[in-house]
Design an enzyme around this catalytic site. Structure first.
Site, PDB file in Angstrom:
ATOM      1  CE  LYS A  46      -3.657  -2.001   3.030  1.00  0.00           C
ATOM      2  NZ  LYS A  46      -2.695  -3.198   3.579  1.00  0.00           N
ATOM      3  N   GLY A  47       2.133   1.050   0.378  1.00  0.00           N
ATOM      4  CA  GLY A  47       3.007   2.155   0.596  1.00  0.00           C
ATOM      5  C   GLY A  47       3.046   3.398  -0.563  1.00  0.00           C
ATOM      6  CD  GLU A 102       8.699  -0.770  -3.115  1.00  0.00           C
ATOM      7  OE1 GLU A 102       7.879  -0.022  -2.585  1.00  0.00           O
ATOM      8  OE2 GLU A 102       8.923  -1.972  -3.113  1.00  0.00           O
ATOM      9  CG  ASP A 103       6.792   2.494   0.310  1.00  0.00           C
ATOM     10  OD1 ASP A 103       7.600   1.853  -0.414  1.00  0.00           O
ATOM     11  OD2 ASP A 103       6.029   2.203   1.371  1.00  0.00           O
ATOM     12  CG  ASP A 106      14.998  -0.573   4.274  1.00  0.00           C
ATOM     13  OD1 ASP A 106      16.118  -0.024   4.540  1.00  0.00           O
ATOM     14  OD2 ASP A 106      14.490  -1.704   5.247  1.00  0.00           O
ATOM     15  CE  LYS A 134      14.583   3.675   6.172  1.00  0.00           C
ATOM     16  NZ  LYS A 134      14.150   2.624   7.157  1.00  0.00           N
ATOM     17  CG  PHE A 155      10.585   2.989  11.085  1.00  0.00           C
ATOM     18  CD1 PHE A 155      10.987   1.594  10.168  1.00  0.00           C
ATOM     19  CD2 PHE A 155       9.183   3.293  11.153  1.00  0.00           C
ATOM     20  CE1 PHE A 155       9.686   0.910   9.686  1.00  0.00           C
ATOM     21  CE2 PHE A 155       8.307   2.307  10.764  1.00  0.00           C
ATOM     22  CZ  PHE A 155       8.478   1.293   9.729  1.00  0.00           C
ATOM     23  CB  VAL A 156      10.344   7.466   7.074  1.00  0.00           C
ATOM     24  CG1 VAL A 156      11.786   8.324   7.463  1.00  0.00           C
ATOM     25  CG2 VAL A 156      10.919   6.654   6.167  1.00  0.00           C
ATOM     26  CG  ASP A 162       2.741   0.622   7.460  1.00  0.00           C
ATOM     27  OD1 ASP A 162       3.533   0.563   6.581  1.00  0.00           O
ATOM     28  OD2 ASP A 162       2.241  -0.250   8.119  1.00  0.00           O
ATOM     29  NE  ARG A 168      -0.701   1.624   5.112  1.00  0.00           N
ATOM     30  CZ  ARG A 168       0.295   1.009   4.801  1.00  0.00           C
ATOM     31  NH1 ARG A 168       1.320   1.762   3.952  1.00  0.00           N
ATOM     32  NH2 ARG A 168       0.512   0.031   5.108  1.00  0.00           N
TER      33      ARG A 168
HETATM   34  P1  IMP Z   1      13.065  -3.868   1.087  1.00  0.00           P
HETATM   35  O1  IMP Z   1      12.309  -4.637   0.429  1.00  0.00           O
HETATM   36  O2  IMP Z   1      13.923  -3.814   2.436  1.00  0.00           O
HETATM   37  O3  IMP Z   1      13.674  -2.663  -0.054  1.00  0.00           O
HETATM   38  O4  IMP Z   1      11.912  -3.043   1.872  1.00  0.00           O
HETATM   39  C1  IMP Z   1      10.865  -2.088   1.187  1.00  0.00           C
HETATM   40  C2  IMP Z   1       9.477  -1.861   2.081  1.00  0.00           C
HETATM   41  O5  IMP Z   1       9.934  -2.049   3.521  1.00  0.00           O
HETATM   42  C3  IMP Z   1       9.112  -0.698   1.634  1.00  0.00           C
HETATM   43  O6  IMP Z   1       8.367  -0.902   0.628  1.00  0.00           O
HETATM   44  C4  IMP Z   1       8.248  -0.332   2.953  1.00  0.00           C
HETATM   45  O7  IMP Z   1       7.023  -1.140   3.024  1.00  0.00           O
HETATM   46  C5  IMP Z   1       9.070  -1.321   4.141  1.00  0.00           C
HETATM   47  N1  IMP Z   1       9.821  -0.124   4.794  1.00  0.00           N
HETATM   48  C6  IMP Z   1      11.185   0.017   4.725  1.00  0.00           C
HETATM   49  N2  IMP Z   1      11.760   1.045   5.470  1.00  0.00           N
HETATM   50  C7  IMP Z   1      10.552   1.722   5.921  1.00  0.00           C
HETATM   51  C8  IMP Z   1      10.338   2.936   6.766  1.00  0.00           C
HETATM   52  O8  IMP Z   1      11.345   3.413   7.243  1.00  0.00           O
HETATM   53  N3  IMP Z   1       9.219   3.032   7.091  1.00  0.00           N
HETATM   54  C9  IMP Z   1       8.186   2.195   6.726  1.00  0.00           C
HETATM   55  N4  IMP Z   1       8.299   1.205   5.863  1.00  0.00           N
HETATM   56  C10 IMP Z   1       9.444   0.822   5.474  1.00  0.00           C
HETATM   57 MG    MG Z   2       5.699  -0.986   0.837  1.00  0.00          MG
END
Ligand code: IMP
Ligand code: MG
Length: 187
Positions: A46-47, A102-103, A106, A134, A155-156, A162, A168
């Site tokens: 949903k992000g 993507e939001d 990470d 990040k 953590f944002v 969320d 959100r």
């Molecule tokens: P990745 O698979 O580790 O790149 O994670 C991406 C997903 O992790 C994002 O689409 C978010 O849903 C979640 N995520 C990572 N960091 C944060 C944060 O700081 N706040 C909220 N959601 C996060």
């Molecule tokens: Mg996400």
């Protein structure tokens, strides 16, 4: 379930005006780069939905949209290696210029998984636009083609992001500053 922290106590990392200005720049770059094509934007729910809604309204060329939903297993805020699509695309991406929206990027596990799954459907191209990056947390060797803001390892929440499904709806991107709360977030 943990009680939500009051949103007004959370410091702002990126305010709404700054986010909007940066999204206009991203949209201009996308409109330029895809000038002779019709990009197919795939939002990761949903992000990414708030970001995607603002992004498309700044894009000046034809584009189409679709969404998919991802479930990532782990402690809730730290993505684990296991990712699963819980809502698939509605239309085929074969031969399309796909731009995943993507939001936040990470560890890169989610996008790495999507690259594999979406890539198997023979899109003409597959790129990523992420509002936040990040970079210091990256585990998988992926990067976004368009990045709104590179942010530190905090953590944002807000602007679609969320904690425990809350926050959100905040207009700004805020962060969790208190070290004693970090265990709540699995950091
Ligand atoms: P990745 O698979 O580790 O790149 O994670 C991406 C997903 O992790 C994002 O689409 C978010 O849903 C979640 N995520 C990572 N960091 C944060 C944060 O700081 N706040 C909220 N959601 C996060
Ligand atoms: Mg996400």
């Amino acid at each position: 379930m943990t009680a939500p922290l009051p949103a007004t106590d959370l410091p702002i990392l990126l305010d709404a005006a700054r986010i909007d200005a940066r999204i206009a720049e991203l949209a201009a770059a996308i409109s330029r780069d895809y000038a002779d094509r019709t990009p197919h934007l795939v939002g990761v729910l949903k992000g990414a939905w708030v970001f995607m809604a603002d992004l498309v309204r700044h894009i000046s060329i034809h584009c189409t949209v679709d969404f998919l939903s991802i479930q990532s297993y782990g402690s809730g805020t730290v993505s684990s290696g296991e990712v699963q699509i819980t809502k698939d695309l509605d239309v085929s991406i074969e031969g399309r210029d796909v731009l995943v929206v993507e939001d936040i990027l990470d560890t890169g596990r989610t996008f790495s998984y999507l690259q594999e799954v979406l890539g198997a459907h023979d899109p003409a191209s597959l790129k990523l636009v992420a509002l936040l990056d990040k970079r210091s947390r990256r585990i998988m060797p992926v990067q976004a083609d368009y990045v709104g803001f590179e942010i530190p390892d905090v953590f944002v929440v807000g602007y679609g992001l969320d904690y425990d499904q809350k926050y959100r709806n905040l207009a700004d991107v805020r962060y969790i500053p208190w070290p004693q709360t970090l265990p709540l977030f699995g950091q």
